[in-house]
Enzyme design. Structure first.
Site, PDB file in Angstrom:
ATOM      1  N   TRP A   1      -9.146  -3.034   9.142  1.00 32.48           N
ATOM      2  CA  TRP A   1      -8.912  -2.732   7.726  1.00 32.48           C
ATOM      3  C   TRP A   1      -7.622  -3.434   7.307  1.00 32.48           C
ATOM      4  CZ3 TRP A   1      -5.694   1.819   5.849  1.00 32.48           C
ATOM      5  CH2 TRP A   1      -5.752   1.943   4.452  1.00 32.48           C
TER       6      TRP A   1
ATOM      7  N   ASP B   1      -7.874   6.189  13.779  1.00 33.33           N
ATOM      8  CA  ASP B   1      -7.973   6.236  12.321  1.00 33.33           C
ATOM      9  C   ASP B   1      -9.390   6.720  12.012  1.00 33.33           C
ATOM     10  OD1 ASP B   1      -8.147   5.859   9.623  1.00 33.33           O
ATOM     11  OD2 ASP B   1      -7.585   3.744   9.630  1.00 33.33           O
TER      12      ASP B   1
ATOM     13  N   LYS C   1     -13.721   9.386   1.601  1.00 32.73           N
ATOM     14  CA  LYS C   1     -15.120   8.959   1.609  1.00 32.73           C
ATOM     15  C   LYS C   1     -16.070  10.116   1.828  1.00 32.73           C
ATOM     16  CE  LYS C   1     -12.822   5.088   2.283  1.00 32.73           C
ATOM     17  NZ  LYS C   1     -12.863   3.760   1.751  1.00 32.73           N
TER      18      LYS C   1
HETATM   19  N1  KET Z   1      -8.594   3.771   7.215  1.00 36.62           N
HETATM   20  C1  KET Z   1      -9.630   2.940   7.023  1.00 36.62           C
HETATM   21  C2  KET Z   1     -10.279   2.319   8.203  1.00 36.62           C
HETATM   22  C3  KET Z   1     -10.077   2.689   5.725  1.00 36.62           C
HETATM   23  O1  KET Z   1     -11.110   1.888   5.567  1.00 36.62           O
HETATM   24  C4  KET Z   1      -9.421   3.265   4.618  1.00 36.62           C
HETATM   25  C5  KET Z   1      -9.838   2.946   3.249  1.00 36.62           C
HETATM   26  C6  KET Z   1      -8.355   4.146   4.890  1.00 36.62           C
HETATM   27  C7  KET Z   1      -7.968   4.359   6.203  1.00 36.62           C
HETATM   28  C8  KET Z   1      -7.558   4.834   3.845  1.00 36.62           C
HETATM   29  O2  KET Z   1      -8.197   5.504   2.854  1.00 36.62           O
HETATM   30  P1  KET Z   1      -7.448   6.658   2.048  1.00 36.62           P
HETATM   31  O3  KET Z   1      -8.080   6.668   0.724  1.00 36.62           O
HETATM   32  O4  KET Z   1      -5.988   6.340   2.024  1.00 36.62           O
HETATM   33  O5  KET Z   1      -7.712   7.913   2.814  1.00 36.62           O
HETATM   34  N2  KET Z   1     -10.555   1.931   2.978  1.00 36.62           N
HETATM   35  C9  KET Z   1     -11.127   1.542   1.688  1.00 36.62           C
HETATM   36  C10 KET Z   1     -10.231   1.674   0.511  1.00 36.62           C
HETATM   37  C11 KET Z   1      -8.909   0.992   0.628  1.00 36.62           C
HETATM   38  O6  KET Z   1      -8.814  -0.175   1.036  1.00 36.62           O
HETATM   39  O7  KET Z   1      -7.903   1.654   0.282  1.00 36.62           O
HETATM   40  C12 KET Z   1     -11.693   0.119   1.845  1.00 36.62           C
HETATM   41  O8  KET Z   1     -11.554  -0.490   2.920  1.00 36.62           O
HETATM   42  O9  KET Z   1     -12.306  -0.376   0.891  1.00 36.62           O
END
Ligand code: KET
Length: 411
Positions: A139, A220, A256
């Site tokens: 990511w 993660d 998500k």
């Molecule tokens: N870890 C991974 C692997 C991940 O894909 C995301 C979010 C997060 C943590 C963090 O999400 P949060 O909303 O802070 O709990 N991924 C999607 C959104 C982004 O980039 O912020 C994405 O990859 O599209």
């Protein structure tokens, strides 16, 4: 004397930052006026009508909260107690001995990102010599998080473009070659961006090497429930490490699986060897959180605590999650069918069916991904990742045409 506007700004030395590789895609999408446009950039679930989705169980929990007329007092630094209990139980399993023995330090934090950032600050402060190993690719924000926390990192091999699968031998070799006591960042399930997870047998071998090298596993978990549709199954990688008696870091997100993106609700959990250790670790995490953001927001924490804590709502959540995961599986299948039917070159597209979670890693390079956007108005990240959560059955054929054009006509 009246103040005079300065003709030379003090900010001359501040250059323009590039757009974020993921969230910047949504900005570009909003600016596009073409009717055909499709946003497959950010990993955010959409309905078949391509609208954002608020889970029914979330609305139900919110209505109950309103009825109760709860107050808006500050939370403790560590967050809402009922949330912290629910989130650890969801992750490790309610009857896991580490919970019963009080060996987990859990802090509610600002979703997955904030939880990772807090853990990174902890690593920087208490393991200043340690390096974090991250998968190649990973990511996009992982590197930013460790860079900003001044934690050195390096990559371990993960994706093999030849097989469009896991480079398991490379992964093991790189984890083995890292200095003893490194942190190894692992995606608990539904690896982002590749959609390729180790098998249960491979997880065992990964745990063997990590244990042997006295590394610290750091999970993660942003997609619990979204890989298989089952919350327990998707936590099995984490639980395997915990069962071995290892100390483990786990960052969690409810963006998500409960669709709580903007509520910024998640947690950092540190499994420790003894309750007394967990108490010390937790005290220091609180000390790091206090000057950064003081204490976390309450709304999302109450939603999670209510949903997980109530057997009826918990059941409803699982059902809605299965529906979301099911819709993604359906578009995955339809995209594969459309590509296979339309592409006469004989290329094998079956890797799309083997990938899991919200994304498909198409193998399109940057120029090809640019063509997807510039010619076809399909917004995606430049690493060739598409979010199937933002795709409808109705758009699969159009997407297949765009992929075939970009793949065969652009080098
Ligand atoms: N870890 C991974 C692997 C991940 O894909 C995301 C979010 C997060 C943590 C963090 O999400 P949060 O909303 O802070 O709990 N991924 C999607 C959104 C982004 O980039 O912020 C994405 O990859 O599209």
């Amino acid at each position: 004397m009246m103040a005079v506007a300065v003709d030379i700004s003090r900010f001359e030395g501040v250059p323009m930052a590039p757009p974020d590789p993921i969230l910047g895609v949504s900005e570009a999408f909003r600016a596009d006026k073409n009717d055909l446009k499709l946003n497959l950039g950010v990993g955010a679930y959409r309905t078949e009508e391509l609208q954002p989705y608020v889970l029914n169980v979330v609305k139900k929990a919110e209505n109950l909260m309103l009825e109760k007329g709860e107050n808006k007092e500050y939370l403790p630094i560590e967050g809402l107690a009922a949330f912290n209990k629910a989130t650890a139980e969801l992750l490790f399993g309610a009857d896991n001995p580490v919970i019963k023995q009080g060996r987990v330090a859990t802090l509610q934090s600002l979703s997955g990102t904030g939880s990772l950032r807090l853990a990174a600050a902890f690593i920087q402060r208490y393991f200043p010599e340690a390096k974090v190993l991250i998968s190649s690719p990973t990511w996009g924000n992982h590197k930013n998080i460790f860079n900003d926390a001044r934690v050195p990192w390096s990559e371990y091999r993960y994706y093999d473009p030849k097989t469009v699968g896991l480079d398991f031998e490379g992964m093991i070799a790189d984890i083995q070659a890292a200095p003893d006591g490194s942190f190894v960042l692992l995606h608990g399930c539904a690896h982002n961006p590749t959609g390729i997870d180790p098998t249960p047998e491979q997880w065992e071998k990964i745990a063997d090497v990590i244990q042997e090298k006295k590394h610290m596993p750091f999970f993660d978990v942003a997609y619990q429930g979204f890989a298989s549709g089952s919350l327990d199954e998707d936590a099995s990688s984490v639980r395997l490490f915990v069962e071995r008696g290892l100390e483990v870091f786990v960052a969690q997100s409810y963006s998500k699986n409960l669709g709580l993106y903007a509520e910024r609700i998640g947690a950092i959990n540190v499994v420790c060897s003894a309750p007394e250790v967990a108490n010390r670790v937790k005290s220091q995490l609180k000390r790091l959180a206090r000057p950064m953001y003081s204490n976390p927001p309450i709304h999302g924490a109450r939603i999670v605590a209510n949903v997980v804590g109530d057997p009826v709502m918990f059941g409803e959540w699982k059902q809605e999650m299965e529906e979301m995961a099911g819709r993604i599986k359906n578009v995955r299948q339809k995209l594969y069918d459309s590509l296979s039917a339309k592409d006469k070159s004989g290329k094998d597209w079956s890797f799309i069916l083997r990938q899991i979670g919200m994304f498909s890693y198409t193998g399109l390079n940057k120029t090809q991904s640019d063509n997807m956007t510039d010619k076809w108005h399909i917004y995606m990240t430049k690493d060739g990742r598409i979010s199937l959560a933002g795709l409808s059955l109705a758009k699969c054929e159009y997407l297949a045409d765009a992929i075939i054009d970009s793949f065969h006509n652009i080098s």
